[in-house]
Design an enzyme around this catalytic site. Structure first.
Site, PDB file in Angstrom:
ATOM      1  N   TYR A  58       9.281  -2.544  20.658  1.00 24.47           N
ATOM      2  CA  TYR A  58       7.836  -2.696  20.424  1.00 24.47           C
ATOM      3  C   TYR A  58       7.104  -1.407  20.788  1.00 24.47           C
ATOM      4  O   TYR A  58       6.208  -0.968  20.077  1.00 24.47           O
ATOM      5  CB  TYR A  58       7.308  -3.868  21.266  1.00 24.47           C
ATOM      6  CG  TYR A  58       5.916  -4.292  20.873  1.00 24.47           C
ATOM      7  CD1 TYR A  58       5.723  -5.358  19.998  1.00 24.47           C
ATOM      8  CD2 TYR A  58       4.796  -3.608  21.354  1.00 24.47           C
ATOM      9  CE1 TYR A  58       4.454  -5.738  19.616  1.00 24.47           C
ATOM     10  CE2 TYR A  58       3.519  -3.991  20.971  1.00 24.47           C
ATOM     11  CZ  TYR A  58       3.355  -5.056  20.104  1.00 24.47           C
ATOM     12  OH  TYR A  58       2.096  -5.429  19.719  1.00 24.47           O
ATOM     13  N   PHE A 107      -9.806   7.581  -5.229  1.00 23.91           N
ATOM     14  CA  PHE A 107      -8.879   6.579  -5.755  1.00 23.91           C
ATOM     15  C   PHE A 107      -9.564   5.212  -5.599  1.00 23.91           C
ATOM     16  O   PHE A 107     -10.461   5.062  -4.778  1.00 23.91           O
ATOM     17  CB  PHE A 107      -7.575   6.659  -4.956  1.00 23.91           C
ATOM     18  CG  PHE A 107      -6.535   5.697  -5.420  1.00 23.91           C
ATOM     19  CD1 PHE A 107      -5.986   5.795  -6.681  1.00 23.91           C
ATOM     20  CD2 PHE A 107      -6.088   4.679  -4.589  1.00 23.91           C
ATOM     21  CE1 PHE A 107      -5.025   4.887  -7.107  1.00 23.91           C
ATOM     22  CE2 PHE A 107      -5.127   3.780  -5.006  1.00 23.91           C
ATOM     23  CZ  PHE A 107      -4.606   3.880  -6.269  1.00 23.91           C
ATOM     24  N   ASP A 108      -9.152   4.200  -6.380  1.00 26.05           N
ATOM     25  CA  ASP A 108      -9.913   2.938  -6.352  1.00 26.05           C
ATOM     26  C   ASP A 108      -9.943   2.268  -4.978  1.00 26.05           C
ATOM     27  O   ASP A 108     -10.998   1.785  -4.551  1.00 26.05           O
ATOM     28  CB  ASP A 108      -9.475   1.967  -7.466  1.00 26.05           C
ATOM     29  CG  ASP A 108      -8.006   1.591  -7.438  1.00 26.05           C
ATOM     30  OD1 ASP A 108      -7.291   2.057  -6.527  1.00 26.05           O
ATOM     31  OD2 ASP A 108      -7.572   0.827  -8.307  1.00 26.05           O
ATOM     32  N   ASP A 113      -6.549  13.303   1.013  1.00 24.60           N
ATOM     33  CA  ASP A 113      -5.882  12.067   0.593  1.00 24.60           C
ATOM     34  C   ASP A 113      -4.635  12.558  -0.146  1.00 24.60           C
ATOM     35  O   ASP A 113      -4.694  12.933  -1.314  1.00 24.60           O
ATOM     36  CB  ASP A 113      -6.821  11.268  -0.321  1.00 24.60           C
ATOM     37  CG  ASP A 113      -6.177   9.979  -0.826  1.00 24.60           C
ATOM     38  OD1 ASP A 113      -5.006   9.723  -0.504  1.00 24.60           O
ATOM     39  OD2 ASP A 113      -6.862   9.231  -1.552  1.00 24.60           O
ATOM     40  N   ALA A 139      -1.409  11.533  -1.055  1.00 27.35           N
ATOM     41  CA  ALA A 139      -0.308  10.677  -1.503  1.00 27.35           C
ATOM     42  C   ALA A 139       0.734  11.482  -2.299  1.00 27.35           C
ATOM     43  O   ALA A 139       1.924  11.205  -2.221  1.00 27.35           O
ATOM     44  CB  ALA A 139      -0.845   9.531  -2.360  1.00 27.35           C
ATOM     45  N   LYS A 199       4.222   6.892  -2.507  1.00 30.25           N
ATOM     46  CA  LYS A 199       4.378   7.890  -3.571  1.00 30.25           C
ATOM     47  C   LYS A 199       5.326   8.971  -3.059  1.00 30.25           C
ATOM     48  O   LYS A 199       6.526   8.748  -3.034  1.00 30.25           O
ATOM     49  CB  LYS A 199       3.014   8.459  -3.974  1.00 30.25           C
ATOM     50  CG  LYS A 199       2.164   7.497  -4.804  1.00 30.25           C
ATOM     51  CD  LYS A 199       1.461   6.462  -3.970  1.00 30.25           C
ATOM     52  CE  LYS A 199       0.420   5.683  -4.745  1.00 30.25           C
ATOM     53  NZ  LYS A 199      -0.715   5.299  -3.909  1.00 30.25           N
ATOM     54  N   HIS A 215      -9.217  -6.716 -14.079  1.00 28.87           N
ATOM     55  CA  HIS A 215      -8.018  -6.425 -14.873  1.00 28.87           C
ATOM     56  C   HIS A 215      -6.766  -7.113 -14.328  1.00 28.87           C
ATOM     57  O   HIS A 215      -5.838  -7.386 -15.079  1.00 28.87           O
ATOM     58  CB  HIS A 215      -7.786  -4.918 -14.982  1.00 28.87           C
ATOM     59  CG  HIS A 215      -7.730  -4.210 -13.658  1.00 28.87           C
ATOM     60  ND1 HIS A 215      -8.840  -3.996 -12.896  1.00 28.87           N
ATOM     61  CD2 HIS A 215      -6.690  -3.688 -12.976  1.00 28.87           C
ATOM     62  CE1 HIS A 215      -8.486  -3.351 -11.795  1.00 28.87           C
ATOM     63  NE2 HIS A 215      -7.190  -3.163 -11.819  1.00 28.87           N
TER      64      HIS A 215
HETATM   65  C1  LIG Z   1      -1.914   4.858  -3.726  1.00 28.75           C
HETATM   66  C2  LIG Z   1      -3.043   5.658  -3.268  1.00 28.75           C
HETATM   67  C3  LIG Z   1      -3.866   5.224  -2.219  1.00 28.75           C
HETATM   68  C4  LIG Z   1      -3.709   3.857  -1.558  1.00 28.75           C
HETATM   69  O1  LIG Z   1      -2.466   3.695  -0.993  1.00 28.75           O
HETATM   70  P1  LIG Z   1      -1.694   2.282  -0.950  1.00 28.75           P
HETATM   71  O2  LIG Z   1      -0.413   2.650  -0.294  1.00 28.75           O
HETATM   72  O3  LIG Z   1      -1.545   1.783  -2.343  1.00 28.75           O
HETATM   73  O4  LIG Z   1      -2.510   1.368  -0.101  1.00 28.75           O
HETATM   74  C5  LIG Z   1      -4.899   6.056  -1.823  1.00 28.75           C
HETATM   75  N1  LIG Z   1      -5.117   7.241  -2.422  1.00 28.75           N
HETATM   76  C6  LIG Z   1      -4.345   7.679  -3.432  1.00 28.75           C
HETATM   77  C7  LIG Z   1      -4.628   9.010  -4.052  1.00 28.75           C
HETATM   78  C8  LIG Z   1      -3.295   6.913  -3.886  1.00 28.75           C
HETATM   79  O5  LIG Z   1      -2.548   7.338  -4.921  1.00 28.75           O
END
Ligand SMILES: *Cc1c(COP(=O)(O)O)cnc(C)c1O
Length: 466
Positions: free
Chosen positions: A78, A130-131, A220, A222, A263, A455
């Protein structure tokens, strides 16, 4: 996808297979029935009814044998887990940031970060949110301000860094509203703009503006490795540098980062937040404990931290990144040659088909991009995702007609290390078939929709004129 030896042109994957996962063939009739049962919404299709699944590159990659081996080393204590310390060291070396908080995926990191930085009256600039990022910013009452490069709006212009931030717009925002801007974010690669990279020059210029106005800068990140690959390939002065060094340098321009490891972390679940300011540690760590878990596991198992650490080390391998970028370009060029208009230049993780240019006479009410996505599924069992009026438009309550999104795209995202060139060639053939048989494209209508993110759950109908 071309082997590093320039004498040989054959495209090969830089790995061989050790384990296989069967995929299921279905007949065209079965797919017609499956699509009808799913109300023409590809999110409703069962994965075993999909032959080549290009819905997303998020969490869909294949782990390497070293990652699978690392799972067994997972320390599930833990507190004080050795897996955390390994993961922490890998992230510190990659990013240069002292403080590392693991989260179960990217949006969990966003929730922590924007709970601290957001709030009513605040404005958060980003090259493109990103969304999930936008949703978390807006949830706090702040405004998510996209400041993409003006080049990003043109789907055809062949610019090297269409993911860049608009520096003129950022400077204007900071000079006008600097007391409302708590931090500046840059997304690498720019997912919302088609996986387009951001140049190091742009990152440095954003940094200079942040310094001038005393703002922290967060990435950000990813797809940090894909971004670094494009910098090496396209930005003057970087050709001789190792991709790993470019990625490390990009992080060191910023003050912090959050990463969805689904990613470029090469794992099926995971993420993290890392930063240099110790003052941020206390509020963020508190939120982490409340929402995710103790700071040495943060919503993940010890084995997940091991796999993520190994993935973060592997992903900057240049043979892998060359293969990755070439696979995307191969798919894009093949579809374009087969008569399907695509977004240019090709980005890092996906090809975007331009349904508006394929079907110029269709109205937004006909959902042209969704019709194209459905045709690829019915004809070939290929699943992509609509990024058009279904995803970003809405129904006008007064007229019942669709308020259109600016673009009608279908994204075909390539999972990492999953499909071979034969799969990609098959997808190209299916695309060509659809382009040559316009009767396979059938107009749709929105039948039922939910109140938000419609969607995912909308039920669609074939247009009665069909
Ligand atoms: C996928 C993604 C996120 C969110 O990450 P999750 O692991 O899906 O929660 C944030 N910003 C970007 C640019 C992403 O591609």
């Amino acid at each position: 996808m071309f082997h590093s030896d320039a004498r040989f042109k054959t495209v090969i994957e830089p790995f061989r297979l050790k384990m296989v996962e069967p995929i299921h063939f279905t007949s065209r009739d079965q797919r017609v029935a499956a699509l009808e049962a799913a109300n023409y919404n590809l999110f409703g299709i069962r994965s075993e009814d999909v032959l080549v699944d290009l819905l997303t590159d998020s969490g869909t990659g294949a782990m390497s044998m070293d990652q699978w081996a690392a799972l067994l080393r997972g320390d599930e204590s833990y507190a004080g887990s050795t897996s955390f310390r390994f993961f922490e060291r890998v992230v510190q070396e990659l990013t240069g940031f002292a403080f590392v908080l693991p989260t179960h995926q990217g949006r969990a990191a966003e929730r922590l970060l924007f709970t601290v930085f957001g709030g009513p009256g605040k404005i958060i600039p980003n090259n493109s949110h990103f969304d999930t990022t936008r949703a978390h910013v807006e949830l706090t009452g702040a405004v998510a301000q996209d400041l993409p490069s003006p080049l990003a709006a043109d789907t055809q212009i062949e610019a090297a860094f269409k993911g860049d931030m608009d520096l003129v717009a950022l400077e204007a925002l900071l000079s006008r509203d600097h007391d409302r801007v708590p931090l500046v974010c840059v997304t690498i690669t720019n997912n919302a703009a088609g996986g387009q990279p951001v140049s190091m020059a742009n990152l440095r210029a954003v940094r200079a503006l942040c310094d001038q106005y005393g703002k922290p800068m967060f990435l950000d990140a990813a797809r940090f490795a894909e971004n670094a690959w494009f910098v090496k390939e396209r930005e003057p002065g970087f050709a001789a540098q190792e991709v790993r060094a470019i990625a490390e340098e990009a992080f060191r321009i910023a003050d912090g980062t959050w990463v969805s490891a689904k990613k470029d972390g090469l794992v099926n679940i995971g993420g993290f937040l890392a930063f240099k300011d110790e003052k941020l540690l206390y509020p963020l760590r508190n939120l982490l404990i409340l929402n995710e878990g103790f700071p040495t596991y943060g919503g993940l198992a010890g084995r997940d931290l091991e796999a993520m650490a190994v993935g973060l080390q592997e992903v900057t391998d240049e043979d892998y990144l060359r293969y990755r970028a070439r696979s995307v370009a191969w798919l894009g060029k093949g579809l374009e040659a087969g008569g399907i208009p695509v977004l240019r230049p090709f980005g890092g993780h996906a090809v975007y088909l331009d349904a508006k240019r394929l079907l110029p006479d269709w109205a937004p009410d006909d959902l042209p991009a969704q019709a194209l996505a459905c045709a690829l599924y019915v004809e070939g069992g290929v699943r992509g995702v609509e990024i058009g009026t279904l995803m970003f438009g809405r129904t006008d309550p007064a007229t019942g007609r669709q308020i259109a999104a600016p673009r009608e795209l279908v994204r075909l995202a390539l999972p990492r290390r999953v499909y071979t060139q034969a799969h990609v060639d098959y997808v190209i053939e299916v695309g060509r078939w659809v382009a040559e048989h316009p009767e396979t494209l059938r107009k749709l209508r929105v039948g039922w929709e939910g109140p938000a993110l419609r969607h995912f759950t909308a039920r669609l109908l074939l247009h009665s004129g069909e």
